[in-house]
Scaffold this active site. Structure first.
Site, mmCIF file in Angstrom:
data_model
loop_
_atom_site.group_PDB
_atom_site.id
_atom_site.type_symbol
_atom_site.label_atom_id
_atom_site.label_comp_id
_atom_site.label_asym_id
_atom_site.label_seq_id
_atom_site.Cartn_x
_atom_site.Cartn_y
_atom_site.Cartn_z
ATOM 1 N N PHE A 52 23.352 18.939 -22.796
ATOM 2 C CA PHE A 52 24.297 19.462 -23.780
ATOM 3 C C PHE A 52 23.628 19.837 -25.104
ATOM 4 O O PHE A 52 24.295 20.332 -26.009
ATOM 5 C CB PHE A 52 25.414 18.443 -24.038
ATOM 6 N N SER A 102 29.822 8.239 -23.385
ATOM 7 C CA SER A 102 30.513 8.766 -22.206
ATOM 8 C C SER A 102 31.167 7.642 -21.409
ATOM 9 O O SER A 102 30.833 6.462 -21.573
ATOM 10 C CB SER A 102 29.518 9.506 -21.309
ATOM 11 N N ALA A 103 32.074 8.018 -20.518
ATOM 12 C CA ALA A 103 32.709 7.039 -19.630
ATOM 13 C C ALA A 103 31.651 6.343 -18.775
ATOM 14 O O ALA A 103 31.728 5.128 -18.534
ATOM 15 C CB ALA A 103 33.748 7.728 -18.751
ATOM 16 N N ASN A 104 30.656 7.086 -18.337
ATOM 17 C CA ASN A 104 29.602 6.526 -17.507
ATOM 18 C C ASN A 104 28.810 5.452 -18.255
ATOM 19 O O ASN A 104 28.612 4.341 -17.750
ATOM 20 C CB ASN A 104 28.670 7.647 -17.032
ATOM 21 N N THR A 105 28.369 5.762 -19.462
ATOM 22 C CA THR A 105 27.598 4.785 -20.236
ATOM 23 C C THR A 105 28.464 3.602 -20.636
ATOM 24 O O THR A 105 28.003 2.455 -20.609
ATOM 25 C CB THR A 105 26.962 5.453 -21.469
ATOM 26 N N ASN A 139 37.398 12.930 -21.022
ATOM 27 C CA ASN A 139 38.674 13.528 -20.664
ATOM 28 C C ASN A 139 39.803 12.508 -20.828
ATOM 29 O O ASN A 139 39.588 11.307 -20.682
ATOM 30 C CB ASN A 139 38.593 14.022 -19.210
ATOM 31 N N CYS A 174 37.681 20.822 -21.467
ATOM 32 C CA CYS A 174 38.198 21.232 -20.159
ATOM 33 C C CYS A 174 39.480 22.052 -20.273
ATOM 34 O O CYS A 174 39.963 22.593 -19.285
ATOM 35 C CB CYS A 174 38.444 20.013 -19.288
#
EC number: 4.1.1.36
Length: 197
Positions: A52, A102-105, A139, A174
Protein backbone atom coordinates in the site's frame (compact mmCIF):
# COMPACT_ATOMS: atom_id res chain seq x y z
CA UNK A 1 23.24 -5.49 16.87
CA UNK A 2 22.33 -2.59 19.11
CA UNK A 3 20.25 0.28 17.82
CA UNK A 4 22.05 3.59 17.97
CA UNK A 5 20.17 6.81 18.48
CA UNK A 6 23.02 9.10 17.46
CA UNK A 7 20.97 10.52 14.61
CA UNK A 8 18.09 11.46 16.88
CA UNK A 9 17.35 14.45 19.05
CA UNK A 10 17.66 12.85 22.46
CA UNK A 11 15.28 15.19 24.26
CA UNK A 12 12.45 13.50 22.36
CA UNK A 13 10.91 10.18 23.35
CA UNK A 14 11.41 7.13 21.15
CA UNK A 15 8.41 5.84 19.23
CA UNK A 16 8.02 2.86 16.93
CA UNK A 17 5.36 3.12 14.24
CA UNK A 18 4.08 -0.24 13.02
CA UNK A 19 2.38 -0.31 9.62
CA UNK A 20 0.17 -3.28 8.73
CA UNK A 21 -1.73 -4.59 5.72
CA UNK A 22 -4.61 -2.14 5.57
CA UNK A 23 -5.38 0.30 2.78
CA UNK A 24 -5.09 3.01 5.46
CA UNK A 25 -1.32 2.55 5.13
CA UNK A 26 -1.60 5.10 2.31
CA UNK A 27 -1.71 7.68 5.14
CA UNK A 28 1.70 6.60 6.46
CA UNK A 29 3.56 9.53 4.90
CA UNK A 30 1.26 12.05 6.60
CA UNK A 31 1.53 10.16 9.88
CA UNK A 32 5.33 10.16 9.73
CA UNK A 33 5.42 13.87 8.81
CA UNK A 34 3.49 14.71 11.97
CA UNK A 35 5.06 12.17 14.33
CA UNK A 36 8.67 13.18 13.62
CA UNK A 37 7.88 16.65 14.93
CA UNK A 38 7.37 15.12 18.38
CA UNK A 39 9.29 11.82 18.53
CA UNK A 40 12.44 9.99 17.53
CA UNK A 41 10.82 7.56 15.10
CA UNK A 42 11.49 4.09 13.75
CA UNK A 43 9.04 2.50 11.31
CA UNK A 44 8.34 -1.24 11.05
CA UNK A 45 6.18 -2.13 8.03
CA UNK A 46 4.81 -5.64 7.61
CA UNK A 47 5.33 -7.19 4.20
CA UNK A 48 1.65 -6.71 3.35
CA UNK A 49 1.70 -3.04 4.34
CA UNK A 50 4.41 -2.41 1.75
CA UNK A 51 1.87 -3.18 -0.99
CA UNK A 52 0.00 0.00 0.00
CA UNK A 53 3.05 2.29 0.09
CA UNK A 54 4.01 4.03 -3.13
CA UNK A 55 7.69 4.18 -4.00
CA UNK A 56 7.62 7.93 -3.38
CA UNK A 57 6.06 7.54 0.07
CA UNK A 58 8.53 4.81 1.03
CA UNK A 59 11.42 6.99 -0.12
CA UNK A 60 10.06 9.95 1.87
CA UNK A 61 9.63 7.88 5.04
CA UNK A 62 13.10 6.32 4.73
CA UNK A 63 14.58 9.81 4.35
CA UNK A 64 13.03 10.89 7.66
CA UNK A 65 13.56 7.86 9.88
CA UNK A 66 14.97 4.35 10.00
CA UNK A 67 12.81 1.56 8.55
CA UNK A 68 13.21 -2.06 9.65
CA UNK A 69 11.57 -4.83 7.62
CA UNK A 70 11.15 -8.53 8.34
CA UNK A 71 14.37 -9.45 6.52
CA UNK A 72 16.35 -7.17 8.85
CA UNK A 73 15.54 -9.43 11.81
CA UNK A 74 17.48 -12.31 10.27
CA UNK A 75 20.17 -10.36 8.45
CA UNK A 76 21.23 -8.76 11.73
CA UNK A 77 21.22 -11.78 14.02
CA UNK A 78 24.45 -11.83 16.00
CA UNK A 79 24.71 -15.10 17.86
CA UNK A 80 28.06 -14.14 19.38
CA UNK A 81 26.63 -10.94 20.86
CA UNK A 82 23.35 -12.70 21.68
CA UNK A 83 21.42 -9.89 20.07
CA UNK A 84 18.03 -9.90 18.33
CA UNK A 85 16.56 -6.95 16.47
CA UNK A 86 13.09 -7.18 18.03
CA UNK A 87 14.64 -7.07 21.51
CA UNK A 88 16.88 -4.12 20.60
CA UNK A 89 13.84 -2.30 19.22
CA UNK A 90 11.90 -2.97 22.42
CA UNK A 91 14.76 -1.67 24.53
CA UNK A 92 15.06 1.48 22.40
CA UNK A 93 11.38 2.42 22.33
CA UNK A 94 9.32 4.25 24.92
CA UNK A 95 6.11 3.35 23.11
CA UNK A 96 4.71 1.69 20.01
CA UNK A 97 1.91 2.89 17.76
CA UNK A 98 0.42 0.43 15.27
CA UNK A 99 -1.42 2.57 12.78
CA UNK A 100 -3.13 1.22 10.84
CA UNK A 101 -3.69 -2.03 12.71
CA UNK A 102 -5.27 -4.54 10.35
CA UNK A 103 -7.69 -7.27 11.41
CA UNK A 104 -4.96 -9.81 10.68
CA UNK A 105 -2.35 -8.17 12.91
CA UNK A 106 -4.92 -7.52 15.64
CA UNK A 107 -5.79 -11.23 15.64
CA UNK A 108 -2.15 -12.27 15.68
CA UNK A 109 -1.01 -10.09 18.56
CA UNK A 110 -4.08 -10.80 20.70
CA UNK A 111 -3.30 -14.51 20.40
CA UNK A 112 0.43 -14.15 21.01
CA UNK A 113 1.51 -15.07 17.48
CA UNK A 114 4.87 -13.73 16.36
CA UNK A 115 5.63 -14.58 12.76
CA UNK A 116 7.18 -11.30 11.62
CA UNK A 117 9.34 -8.53 13.06
CA UNK A 118 6.42 -6.41 14.26
CA UNK A 119 4.55 -9.24 16.00
CA UNK A 120 7.79 -10.55 17.53
CA UNK A 121 8.37 -7.09 18.98
CA UNK A 122 4.84 -7.07 20.40
CA UNK A 123 5.31 -10.53 21.90
CA UNK A 124 8.43 -9.25 23.69
CA UNK A 125 6.85 -5.90 24.67
CA UNK A 126 7.23 -4.49 28.21
CA UNK A 127 3.56 -3.84 28.97
CA UNK A 128 4.27 -2.78 32.55
CA UNK A 129 6.44 0.17 31.59
CA UNK A 130 5.67 1.03 27.96
CA UNK A 131 2.49 1.95 26.17
CA UNK A 132 1.10 0.24 23.10
CA UNK A 133 -1.40 2.17 20.99
CA UNK A 134 -3.45 0.56 18.22
CA UNK A 135 -5.46 2.37 15.56
CA UNK A 136 -7.51 -0.35 13.85
CA UNK A 137 -8.58 0.00 10.23
CA UNK A 138 -10.73 -2.57 8.45
CA UNK A 139 -14.02 -3.22 6.69
CA UNK A 140 -17.17 -2.68 8.78
CA UNK A 141 -18.04 -6.38 8.86
CA UNK A 142 -14.52 -7.19 10.01
CA UNK A 143 -14.69 -4.50 12.71
CA UNK A 144 -18.10 -5.75 13.92
CA UNK A 145 -17.02 -9.40 13.87
CA UNK A 146 -17.24 -11.04 17.33
CA UNK A 147 -13.59 -12.10 17.06
CA UNK A 148 -12.54 -8.45 16.75
CA UNK A 149 -14.35 -7.61 19.99
CA UNK A 150 -12.64 -10.54 21.74
CA UNK A 151 -9.24 -9.54 20.39
CA UNK A 152 -9.61 -5.97 21.63
CA UNK A 153 -10.88 -7.06 25.04
CA UNK A 154 -7.96 -9.48 25.36
CA UNK A 155 -5.43 -6.75 24.60
CA UNK A 156 -7.07 -4.25 26.97
CA UNK A 157 -6.99 -6.84 29.76
CA UNK A 158 -3.22 -7.27 29.45
CA UNK A 159 -2.29 -3.86 30.81
CA UNK A 160 -3.63 -0.36 31.44
CA UNK A 161 -0.85 0.72 29.05
CA UNK A 162 -2.68 -0.76 26.03
CA UNK A 163 -4.81 1.80 24.20
CA UNK A 164 -7.22 1.40 21.30
CA UNK A 165 -8.09 4.35 19.07
CA UNK A 166 -11.48 3.33 17.75
CA UNK A 167 -12.05 3.59 14.02
CA UNK A 168 -14.51 6.08 12.55
CA UNK A 169 -17.52 5.81 10.29
CA UNK A 170 -17.18 6.93 6.68
CA UNK A 171 -17.17 5.64 3.12
CA UNK A 172 -14.59 2.89 3.09
CA UNK A 173 -12.19 1.96 0.30
CA UNK A 174 -14.42 -0.96 -0.70
CA UNK A 175 -17.34 1.44 -1.22
CA UNK A 176 -19.26 0.47 1.92
CA UNK A 177 -20.33 3.19 4.33
CA UNK A 178 -19.78 2.21 7.94
CA UNK A 179 -17.48 1.92 10.93
CA UNK A 180 -13.94 0.74 10.35
CA UNK A 181 -11.93 3.59 8.83
CA UNK A 182 -8.77 4.58 10.67
CA UNK A 183 -9.14 7.68 12.84
CA UNK A 184 -7.86 10.94 11.35
CA UNK A 185 -4.07 11.35 11.52
CA UNK A 186 -3.99 14.53 13.69
CA UNK A 187 -6.16 12.81 16.31
CA UNK A 188 -3.92 9.75 16.30
CA UNK A 189 -0.85 11.94 16.78
CA UNK A 190 -2.48 13.89 19.62
CA UNK A 191 -3.58 10.67 21.32
CA UNK A 192 -0.07 9.26 21.04
CA UNK A 193 1.49 12.40 22.52
CA UNK A 194 -0.92 12.29 25.45
CA UNK A 195 -0.53 8.58 26.17
CA UNK A 196 3.17 8.00 25.68
CA UNK A 197 4.84 6.25 28.61
Amino acid sequence: MTITINNYNNDKKNLILGLTGSVATIKAKLLVEQLIQHFNLIVIPTETSLKFLSDQDFEFISSKCKIYKDKDEWENVDLLKRSALHIDLRNWANSILISPCSANTLGKISNGLCDNLLTSLIRAWDYKNKSMILAPAMNTMMWENPFTFKHIETLKSISPNVFIIDPIEKKLFCGDIGMGAMEQVPKIVDFTINNLK
